[in-house]
Design an enzyme around this catalytic site. Sequence first.
Site, short mmCIF file in Angstrom:
data_model
loop_
_atom_site.label_atom_id
_atom_site.label_comp_id
_atom_site.label_asym_id
_atom_site.label_seq_id
_atom_site.Cartn_x
_atom_site.Cartn_y
_atom_site.Cartn_z
N ALA A 1 0.84 -1.20 0.00
CA ALA A 1 0.00 0.00 0.00
C ALA A 1 0.88 1.24 0.00
O ALA A 1 2.00 1.22 0.50
CB ALA A 1 -0.92 0.01 1.23
N ASP A 2 0.34 2.30 -0.57
CA ASP A 2 1.01 3.59 -0.51
C ASP A 2 -0.04 4.69 -0.43
O ASP A 2 -1.11 4.57 -1.03
CB ASP A 2 1.91 3.81 -1.72
CG ASP A 2 2.87 4.97 -1.47
OD1 ASP A 2 3.78 4.80 -0.64
OD2 ASP A 2 2.68 6.04 -2.07
N THR A 3 0.28 5.72 0.32
CA THR A 3 -0.63 6.85 0.51
C THR A 3 0.10 8.14 0.16
O THR A 3 1.24 8.34 0.59
CB THR A 3 -1.12 6.91 1.97
OG1 THR A 3 -1.78 5.69 2.28
CG2 THR A 3 -2.08 8.08 2.18
#
Length: 191
Positions: free
Chosen positions: A71-73
Site C-alpha cells: 500500500a502507498d498513501t
Amino acid sequence: MSYPDIVLASSSPRRRELLAQLGVNFTLVSADIDETPQPGETPVAYVQRLAQQKARAGLARLSQPMPVLGADTIVVADNQILGKPANFADFNRTMQLLSGRCHQVMTAIALLNHQRCLTQLVTTDVCFRQLQIHEIDHYWHSGEPQDKAGGYGIQGLAAKFVRRINGSYTGVVGLPLCETEQLLQQWQEQA
C-alpha cells in the site's frame, strides 16, 4: 468469511493496526523501494506503481509463496504530490497550501503473488480549516508531521485541522479497510 494468510509489505504501524482490525492473519516484511516520481507521472499512476512495487519487493523476500499486500498513501493538492516534509520550511509551505481548502489523499493497495495482481485506488477529499501560524509551528514541534505524507496524520494531533472529509477515513490513515476487505474477498473467490 475467512481470508488467506497474507504478508503485509510495510513498516507502517498504522497499516499493521488497521489490517489487524479485519481479523486477517498476516506476517510483516519491509519493502524498501525508490519512491522517486518518474518524469511526467501523474499522482494516480505514481501511487498505484508504488503500491505494486512494495508488494513485489515483499514477494521477492519470501521463501514460500504467499499473497503480499502493498500500500502507498500520498497527499495531492493542485495535482502536486506533497511528500514527507524535508524540514520546517517545507512543512510550513505545505501547511500554507492546505490551509483553508480541500485536497486529496490517495491510497493504492495491491494484493499479488507470482500469478496475479489485484489493485484498488481510493481517493478521499480532506478539507482543512484556516490554520494560524502558531498552530503550524506548534504542530511541527510536536514531532508528528516529520514522517507523514503531506506533513500530517489525520489520526493524530492534526485531526483538529480537518473540517470534513468525503471518502474513506481509514484510507487517509493509510489502509482503506472497506476496499482492502473487498480485495481479500475477491482474491479468495478467484482462488
